[in-house]
Design a protein around this motif. Structure first.
Motif, PDB file in Angstrom:
ATOM      1  N   ASN A   4       8.385  -4.695  -7.457  1.00 58.96           N
ATOM      2  CA  ASN A   4       8.695  -4.040  -6.190  1.00 58.96           C
ATOM      3  C   ASN A   4       9.927  -3.160  -6.322  1.00 58.96           C
ATOM      4  O   ASN A   4       9.944  -2.012  -5.882  1.00 58.96           O
ATOM      5  N   ILE A   5      10.968  -3.711  -6.941  1.00 56.66           N
ATOM      6  CA  ILE A   5      12.211  -2.955  -7.027  1.00 56.66           C
ATOM      7  C   ILE A   5      12.038  -1.720  -7.913  1.00 56.66           C
ATOM      8  O   ILE A   5      12.724  -0.712  -7.747  1.00 56.66           O
ATOM      9  N   GLY A   6      11.071  -1.782  -8.847  1.00 60.06           N
ATOM     10  CA  GLY A   6      10.773  -0.603  -9.653  1.00 60.06           C
ATOM     11  C   GLY A   6      10.311   0.570  -8.801  1.00 60.06           C
ATOM     12  O   GLY A   6      10.681   1.723  -9.055  1.00 60.06           O
ATOM     13  N   TYR A   7       9.504   0.278  -7.781  1.00 60.81           N
ATOM     14  CA  TYR A   7       9.046   1.366  -6.914  1.00 60.81           C
ATOM     15  C   TYR A   7      10.157   1.892  -6.018  1.00 60.81           C
ATOM     16  O   TYR A   7      10.170   3.080  -5.655  1.00 60.81           O
ATOM     17  N   ASP A  24      13.262  -2.000   0.580  1.00 61.48           N
ATOM     18  CA  ASP A  24      12.465  -1.284  -0.410  1.00 61.48           C
ATOM     19  C   ASP A  24      11.401  -0.415   0.248  1.00 61.48           C
ATOM     20  O   ASP A  24      10.204  -0.635   0.068  1.00 61.48           O
ATOM     21  N   GLN A  25      11.824   0.587   0.993  1.00 63.83           N
ATOM     22  CA  GLN A  25      10.860   1.444   1.693  1.00 63.83           C
ATOM     23  C   GLN A  25       9.843   2.094   0.756  1.00 63.83           C
ATOM     24  O   GLN A  25       8.657   2.137   1.088  1.00 63.83           O
ATOM     25  N   PRO A  26      10.234   2.574  -0.444  1.00 60.17           N
ATOM     26  CA  PRO A  26       9.220   3.175  -1.324  1.00 60.17           C
ATOM     27  C   PRO A  26       8.231   2.162  -1.896  1.00 60.17           C
ATOM     28  O   PRO A  26       7.184   2.546  -2.410  1.00 60.17           O
ATOM     29  N   ALA A  27       8.576   0.879  -1.823  1.00 63.41           N
ATOM     30  CA  ALA A  27       7.695  -0.164  -2.342  1.00 63.41           C
ATOM     31  C   ALA A  27       6.848  -0.796  -1.261  1.00 63.41           C
ATOM     32  O   ALA A  27       5.759  -1.320  -1.548  1.00 63.41           O
ATOM     33  N   GLY A  28       7.318  -0.770  -0.001  1.00 61.06           N
ATOM     34  CA  GLY A  28       6.562  -1.488   1.019  1.00 61.06           C
ATOM     35  C   GLY A  28       7.000  -1.241   2.441  1.00 61.06           C
ATOM     36  O   GLY A  28       6.790  -2.112   3.295  1.00 61.06           O
ATOM     37  N   GLY A  29       7.579  -0.087   2.757  1.00 58.93           N
ATOM     38  CA  GLY A  29       8.160   0.110   4.073  1.00 58.93           C
ATOM     39  C   GLY A  29       7.367   0.942   5.057  1.00 58.93           C
ATOM     40  O   GLY A  29       7.810   1.154   6.190  1.00 58.93           O
ATOM     41  N   ASP A  40      19.594  -0.183   1.659  1.00 63.28           N
ATOM     42  CA  ASP A  40      18.370   0.607   1.652  1.00 63.28           C
ATOM     43  C   ASP A  40      17.978   0.887   0.206  1.00 63.28           C
ATOM     44  O   ASP A  40      18.628   0.420  -0.736  1.00 63.28           O
ATOM     45  N   TYR A  41      16.902   1.651   0.034  1.00 67.75           N
ATOM     46  CA  TYR A  41      16.360   1.834  -1.310  1.00 67.75           C
ATOM     47  C   TYR A  41      17.342   2.508  -2.257  1.00 67.75           C
ATOM     48  O   TYR A  41      17.246   2.353  -3.483  1.00 67.75           O
ATOM     49  N   THR A  42      18.305   3.246  -1.739  1.00 67.16           N
ATOM     50  CA  THR A  42      19.269   3.901  -2.622  1.00 67.16           C
ATOM     51  C   THR A  42      20.229   2.913  -3.256  1.00 67.16           C
ATOM     52  O   THR A  42      20.890   3.236  -4.252  1.00 67.16           O
ATOM     53  N   VAL A  95       0.849  -1.195   0.000  1.00 67.37           N
ATOM     54  CA  VAL A  95       0.000   0.000   0.000  1.00 67.37           C
ATOM     55  C   VAL A  95       0.889   1.251   0.000  1.00 67.37           C
ATOM     56  O   VAL A  95       0.479   2.321  -0.441  1.00 67.37           O
ATOM     57  N   THR A  96       2.128   1.092   0.472  1.00 68.41           N
ATOM     58  CA  THR A  96       3.107   2.188   0.415  1.00 68.41           C
ATOM     59  C   THR A  96       3.270   2.722  -1.009  1.00 68.41           C
ATOM     60  O   THR A  96       3.553   3.914  -1.203  1.00 68.41           O
TER      61      THR A  96
END
Length: 582
Positions: free
Chosen positions: A184-187, A248-253, A159-161, A90-91
């Motif tokens: 997921n990794i795309g987000y 992947d915080q932007p995908a699900g964190g 982390d996402y970076t 939902v993130t």
């Protein structure tokens, strides 16, 4: 499996838990609320779940919110509407909203290539035009980026970076803007777009531009020191799970509560309706809630920007589910009716309950789950079509092996038609005057009989020659794409066998223990991944002396790179395996 009764302690109503600014004015249908309570109670018992919370919004105000079971069984803490739980994917809706904010400010053109904003992205393209990997295509899961890279998925490792470097070590999984392939990794890559453009770390941006303006004080990321205490997470047998935070915080964190998700939903629906909003302008949210993937020929779901979409006629709903493996979430918005619903579950196996609740609300308010199915792209079937004779050359253009997500199908010439060999049997394909093929299946040694209500058709989709099924019951579905299989090299034959995992392991409930390379029919290759929970097989399409790709065209985990090093180490999704000593 033992059934566990729903723990009734700690039921909390909206009037006790919500701030006055969002207290309900509309009156909910008590019978409908009782149905939702029963659905949640039955689902918790059936799936052996520890805690859940749910909320319902009508007329942009909360009419019901309740907690069930425990947020922390060991300390006797009840689940409440303000209990904080990971919301998983939902993130992604928050990430999409952040991009639309930057777009409204003229800082991001979502139709530009992603590498315009992340210039160090250099993923292998497999011959595709990398400029077609646009921000929009990543938002709609049509970019061709892999579903994931399992290496360093825990926040303690990366982390996402760091996902840019991980992507640079692999290749596109599909031709961009051709198929729907959930990523997921795309987000997480989009999180880098937000960071590079805004100058803020992704969690900081979401906090300052979305959470704080919406009064979502009980939402945030694990890396934030101020995030309030969260629910414990549980296995289905009642054991607490180990800590797990995602790279992947932007995908699900993101963590949130159903109260905060209601605030978020109300803010979006008000903006969609034209009301002034600190969140986003009406035109931007209207663009998010508009069908955005109708041009994609191989798709399984309608999508907006960052959301899945149910649509029938002029009516629509926006939806996203989420799972971290340990916790589960679902969020549903019906903006035209000013209705929303959210549910959070703090247990493994709660995904079935989360989707069942959201889909019950969806159907209660006039839409159906099948309304997520995309409109057909192929010519319609002509029920009056008659058999025709095609030239052998025309039929031969369809001959080959057709990798699917889990297996191969094979098409060969068969007189004036074709034969389709699948794992579950053989079908003769007879060409018809409308360009489709009529399937005939032999039963009990008798004459082949027409399979009623089903046709097959071939179509060119990007670089793929695709076999489609057109069914009266199931609609239009791709059934594999043609590859011409070369004789299997001895070097590939020698790689058959079992490979044990070593090195970095996926954190969480499911882990990959081994990989097996199998040879099928003396010419095809298959990858079997052995998890602690079972085994999954994937066809392999050999693409070079030491690399191959898993077969299939979506909707997830297809087209993924399988690579062998000079010393025989197998790499899949960043995880490493070496030949078993046994």
């Amino acid at each position: 499996m033992h059934r566990r009764a729903l723990i009734q302690a700690g039921v909390t109503t909206a009037a006790m838990a919500l701030a006055p600014a969002v207290l309900a004015k509309p009156v909910a249908d008590s019978g409908r609320i009782d149905d939702y309570r029963k659905l949640i109670g039955d689902g918790m018992a059936r799936h052996r779940l520890t805690g859940a919370s749910a909320i319902l919004v009508q007329e942009n105000a909360v009419v019901w919110a309740e907690g069930f079971g425990h947020a922390d069984r060991e300390n006797g803490i009840a689940m409440r509407p303000d209990t904080i739980v990971p919301i998983g994917s939902v993130t992604k809706t928050f990430t999409a909203l952040a991009l639309m904010q930057l777009r409204a400010e003229g800082r991001v053109d979502i139709d530009r290539p992603v590498r315009d904003f992340v210039p160090n992205l250099r993923i292998g393209t497999r011959g595709a035009d990398f400029n077609r990997v646009t921000v929009r295509s990543v938002m709609t899961h049509t970019s061709g980026l892999p579903s994931d890279v399992f290496k360093n998925t825990g926040l303690e490792s990366a982390d996402y970076t760091n996902v840019v470097d991980l992507l640079n070590d692999t290749e596109l999984a599909a031709w961009p803007q051709t198929i729907g392939l959930y990523s997921n990794i795309g987000y997480s890559l989009l999180g880098n777009v937000i960071r590079n453009v805004s100058g803020q770390a992704y969690p900081d941006y979401v906090r300052s531009r979305i959470l704080r303006p919406m009064g979502m004080a009980r939402s945030g990321f694990a890396t934030e020191a101020g995030l309030p205490a969260r629910a414990r997470l549980y296995y289905q047998d009642g054991r607490p799970t180990p800590p797990l935070e995602l790279r992947d915080q932007p995908a699900g964190g993101l963590y949130s509560s159903v109260e905060d998700l209601a605030r978020y939903a109300i803010g979006l629906m008000k903006a969609w309706g034209g009301a002034p909003s600190p969140l986003i302008d009406p035109a931007s949210v209207q663009a998010m809630f508009r069908l955005s993937n109708a041009h994609i020929a191989i798709e399984t779901n309608k999508k907006g920007l960052g959301w899945f979409m149910f649509q029938r006629g002029g009516a629509f709903a926006m939806y996203h589910a989420g799972s971290t493996g340990f916790a589960n979430a679902a969020l549903l918005l019906l903006p035209q009716k000013r209705i929303a619903a959210a549910i959070l579950v703090n247990s493994v196996g709660g995904d079935a309950l989360a989707s069942a609740f959201a889909f019950r609300v969806l159907e209660d308010y006039g839409l159906k789950t099948e309304d997520i199915r995309p409109s057909p792209h192929l010519p319609p079937v002509d029920p009056n079509a008659t058999p025709v004779t095609l030239a052998t050359e025309a039929l031969a253009a369809h001959v080959g092996d057709y990798p699917r997500k889990r297996t191969f199908a094979t098409i060969t010439l068969d007189g004036d038609g074709l034969t389709l060999d699948e794992p579950d049997g053989r079908i003769r394909l007879r060409p018809l005057s409308d360009g489709s093929f009529q399937p005939l299946r032999k039963a009990d040694g008798g004459q082949p009989q027409v399979v009623v209500g089903e046709r097959y058709r071939f179509a060119e989709v990007g670089p793929y020659h695709v076999l489609f099924s057109q069914s009266d019951d199931d609609g239009e579905h791709q059934a594999g794409y043609r590859v011409v299989t070369a004789p299997l090299a001895e070097s590939w034959r020698a790689r058959a066998g079992r490979y044990d995992h070593f090195g970095y392991q996926i954190p969480g409930a499911e882990q990959i223990l081994a990989a097996e390379i199998n040879i099928l029919q003396e010419r095809l290759m298959q990858l079997q991944l052995v998890y602690n929970s079972g085994a999954f097989t994937y066809p392999m399409v050999v693409a070079g002396p030491r690399h191959a790709f898993t077969g299939g065209l979506g909707p997830e985990t297809t087209g993924e790179l399988v690579r062998f090093s000079e010393d025989g180490v197998l790499t899949y999704s960043g995880l490493t395996f070496r030949r078993s000593a046994g």
